[in-house]
Design a protein around this motif. Structure first.
Motif, PDB file in Angstrom:
ATOM      1  N   MET A  22     -95.109  27.636  41.848  1.00  0.00           N
ATOM      2  CA  MET A  22     -94.970  26.819  40.765  1.00  0.00           C
ATOM      3  C   MET A  22     -96.440  27.210  40.107  1.00  0.00           C
ATOM      4  O   MET A  22     -97.375  26.809  40.467  1.00  0.00           O
ATOM      5  N   SER A  23     -96.201  27.468  38.864  1.00  0.00           N
ATOM      6  CA  SER A  23     -97.555  27.585  37.952  1.00  0.00           C
ATOM      7  C   SER A  23     -98.010  26.560  37.409  1.00  0.00           C
ATOM      8  O   SER A  23     -97.590  25.512  37.259  1.00  0.00           O
ATOM      9  N   ALA A  24     -99.213  26.615  37.170  1.00  0.00           N
ATOM     10  CA  ALA A  24     -99.970  25.412  36.468  1.00  0.00           C
ATOM     11  C   ALA A  24     -99.365  24.927  35.294  1.00  0.00           C
ATOM     12  O   ALA A  24     -99.498  23.650  35.169  1.00  0.00           O
ATOM     13  N   SER A  25     -99.128  25.699  34.429  1.00  0.00           N
ATOM     14  CA  SER A  25     -98.529  25.247  33.110  1.00  0.00           C
ATOM     15  C   SER A  25     -97.218  24.526  33.313  1.00  0.00           C
ATOM     16  O   SER A  25     -97.023  23.698  32.660  1.00  0.00           O
ATOM     17  N   LEU A  26     -96.331  25.036  34.181  1.00  0.00           N
ATOM     18  CA  LEU A  26     -95.092  24.141  34.556  1.00  0.00           C
ATOM     19  C   LEU A  26     -95.489  22.829  35.340  1.00  0.00           C
ATOM     20  O   LEU A  26     -94.946  21.844  34.787  1.00  0.00           O
ATOM     21  N   LEU A  27     -96.478  22.696  35.945  1.00  0.00           N
ATOM     22  CA  LEU A  27     -96.686  21.535  36.546  1.00  0.00           C
ATOM     23  C   LEU A  27     -97.362  20.462  35.569  1.00  0.00           C
ATOM     24  O   LEU A  27     -97.141  19.310  35.617  1.00  0.00           O
ATOM     25  N   ARG A  28     -98.244  21.223  34.568  1.00  0.00           N
ATOM     26  CA  ARG A  28     -98.818  20.302  33.539  1.00  0.00           C
ATOM     27  C   ARG A  28     -97.659  19.790  32.559  1.00  0.00           C
ATOM     28  O   ARG A  28     -97.927  18.717  32.317  1.00  0.00           O
ATOM     29  N   ARG A  29     -96.699  20.824  32.368  1.00  0.00           N
ATOM     30  CA  ARG A  29     -95.567  20.139  31.585  1.00  0.00           C
ATOM     31  C   ARG A  29     -94.661  18.900  32.264  1.00  0.00           C
ATOM     32  O   ARG A  29     -94.594  17.991  31.623  1.00  0.00           O
ATOM     33  N   GLY A  30     -94.376  19.192  33.465  1.00  0.00           N
ATOM     34  CA  GLY A  30     -93.657  18.036  34.257  1.00  0.00           C
ATOM     35  C   GLY A  30     -94.574  16.891  34.114  1.00  0.00           C
ATOM     36  O   GLY A  30     -94.067  15.858  34.108  1.00  0.00           O
ATOM     37  N   LEU A  31     -95.969  16.774  34.360  1.00  0.00           N
ATOM     38  CA  LEU A  31     -96.560  15.625  34.310  1.00  0.00           C
ATOM     39  C   LEU A  31     -96.630  15.251  33.130  1.00  0.00           C
ATOM     40  O   LEU A  31     -96.688  13.831  32.784  1.00  0.00           O
ATOM     41  N   GLU A  32     -96.757  15.847  31.855  1.00  0.00           N
ATOM     42  CA  GLU A  32     -96.604  15.327  30.649  1.00  0.00           C
ATOM     43  C   GLU A  32     -95.454  14.620  30.263  1.00  0.00           C
ATOM     44  O   GLU A  32     -95.379  13.373  29.573  1.00  0.00           O
ATOM     45  N   LEU A  33     -94.171  15.110  30.836  1.00  0.00           N
ATOM     46  CA  LEU A  33     -92.881  14.570  30.925  1.00  0.00           C
ATOM     47  C   LEU A  33     -92.763  13.189  31.421  1.00  0.00           C
ATOM     48  O   LEU A  33     -92.284  12.064  30.851  1.00  0.00           O
ATOM     49  N   LEU A  34     -93.918  12.933  32.518  1.00  0.00           N
ATOM     50  CA  LEU A  34     -93.455  11.876  33.352  1.00  0.00           C
ATOM     51  C   LEU A  34     -94.354  10.814  33.153  1.00  0.00           C
ATOM     52  O   LEU A  34     -94.249   9.766  33.255  1.00  0.00           O
ATOM     53  N   GLU A  35     -95.429  11.000  32.281  1.00  0.00           N
ATOM     54  CA  GLU A  35     -96.625   9.841  32.081  1.00  0.00           C
ATOM     55  C   GLU A  35     -95.835   8.985  30.955  1.00  0.00           C
ATOM     56  O   GLU A  35     -95.116   9.722  30.148  1.00  0.00           O
ATOM     57  N   ALA A  36     -96.414   7.862  30.799  1.00  0.00           N
ATOM     58  CA  ALA A  36     -96.065   6.906  29.686  1.00  0.00           C
ATOM     59  C   ALA A  36     -96.436   7.477  28.462  1.00  0.00           C
ATOM     60  O   ALA A  36     -97.344   8.145  28.268  1.00  0.00           O
ATOM     61  N   PRO A  37     -95.511   7.321  27.587  1.00  0.00           N
ATOM     62  CA  PRO A  37     -96.237   7.783  25.919  1.00  0.00           C
ATOM     63  C   PRO A  37     -97.633   7.277  25.561  1.00  0.00           C
ATOM     64  O   PRO A  37     -97.462   5.795  25.773  1.00  0.00           O
ATOM     65  N   GLY A  38     -98.433   7.911  25.199  1.00  0.00           N
ATOM     66  CA  GLY A  38     -99.805   7.336  24.690  1.00  0.00           C
ATOM     67  C   GLY A  38    -100.533   6.868  25.727  1.00  0.00           C
ATOM     68  O   GLY A  38    -101.671   6.171  25.413  1.00  0.00           O
ATOM     69  N   GLY A  39    -100.377   6.836  27.022  1.00  0.00           N
ATOM     70  CA  GLY A  39    -101.239   6.668  27.934  1.00  0.00           C
ATOM     71  C   GLY A  39    -101.401   7.661  29.192  1.00  0.00           C
ATOM     72  O   GLY A  39    -100.624   8.711  29.361  1.00  0.00           O
ATOM     73  N   GLY A  40    -102.638   7.587  29.695  1.00  0.00           N
ATOM     74  CA  GLY A  40    -102.926   8.242  30.988  1.00  0.00           C
ATOM     75  C   GLY A  40    -103.658   9.598  30.786  1.00  0.00           C
ATOM     76  O   GLY A  40    -103.058  10.284  29.626  1.00  0.00           O
ATOM     77  N   LYS A  41    -104.093  10.188  31.416  1.00  0.00           N
ATOM     78  CA  LYS A  41    -104.940  11.437  31.335  1.00  0.00           C
ATOM     79  C   LYS A  41    -104.472  12.266  32.453  1.00  0.00           C
ATOM     80  O   LYS A  41    -103.921  11.737  33.746  1.00  0.00           O
TER      81      LYS A  41
END
Length: 140
Positions: free
Chosen positions: A1-20
Motif C-alpha cells: 500500500m502506498s503512502a498516498s493511498l494511506l493518506r487518502r484513507g485517513l483523510e476520509l476517516l477523520e471527522a470533517p474540520g478536525g484532526g491532523k
C-alpha cells in the motif's frame, strides 16, 4: 500500500474540520503535492452527494407513480347507476332514436334480417312409396 493511498484513507476517516495526520505521514506544505492535497481536503465533505441526479430533483417512488397512473375501474358504480332507474323506454321510441343516430354508410346500417325458410316436407306419403315399390320391383 502506498503512502498516498494511506493518506487518502485517513483523510476520509477523520471527522470533517478536525484532526491532523500523524507526524510520520505529514509532509511539508511547500512540496509539489501541497496543491493536490488542498484540493482533496476541499472535496472530501462532498463525497456523499449523488452526482447522477439533477439539482433540486426529488426521487419519486415507482410504486406511488404506478398507483397514481393506474386506470380506475368504474364498472361497479356505473352498473349501480344504470340499475337504479327502472324506467324502460318504449321499443318504438328507441328504434326511432337509433334510426336518427345511424349514419348513411353501409357499415352503420344494421344487418338485414333474413326470413327463416321452413323445411319442406315430402309430398309423398309412406303409402305412395310402398305402392311405387310394388309396381317397380314387382313385389306383392
Amino acid at each position: 500500500m502506498s503512502a498516498s493511498l494511506l493518506r487518502r484513507g485517513l483523510e476520509l476517516l477523520e471527522a470533517p474540520g478536525g484532526g491532523k495526520a500523524p507526524p510520520g505521514l505529514q509532509r511539508g506544505q511547500d512540496g509539489p503535492s501541497a496543491a493536490g492535497a488542498a484540493r482533496r481536503r476541499k472535496r472530501a465533505p462532498e463525497l456523499g452527494r449523488n452526482k447522477a441526479t439533477i439539482k433540486g430533483r426529488v426521487v419519486k417512488s415507482a410504486i406511488e407513480e404506478y398507483h397514481k397512473k393506474k386506470a380506475v375501474n368504474h364498472l361497479r358504480a356505473n352498473l349501480q347507476y344504470m340499475l337504479k332507474g327502472r324506467f324502460v323506454a318504449n321499443k318504438a321510441i328507441t328504434e326511432q332514436v337509433l334510426a336518427q343516430n345511424r349514419g348513411r354508410k353501409s357499415k352503420d346500417q344494421p344487418p338485414k334480417k333474413v326470413a327463416k325458410k321452413k323445411p319442406e316436407g315430402t309430398v309423398f306419403t309412406e303409402e305412395d312409396f310402398r305402392k311405387f315399390e310394388r309396381e317397380y320391383f314387382g313385389r306383392p
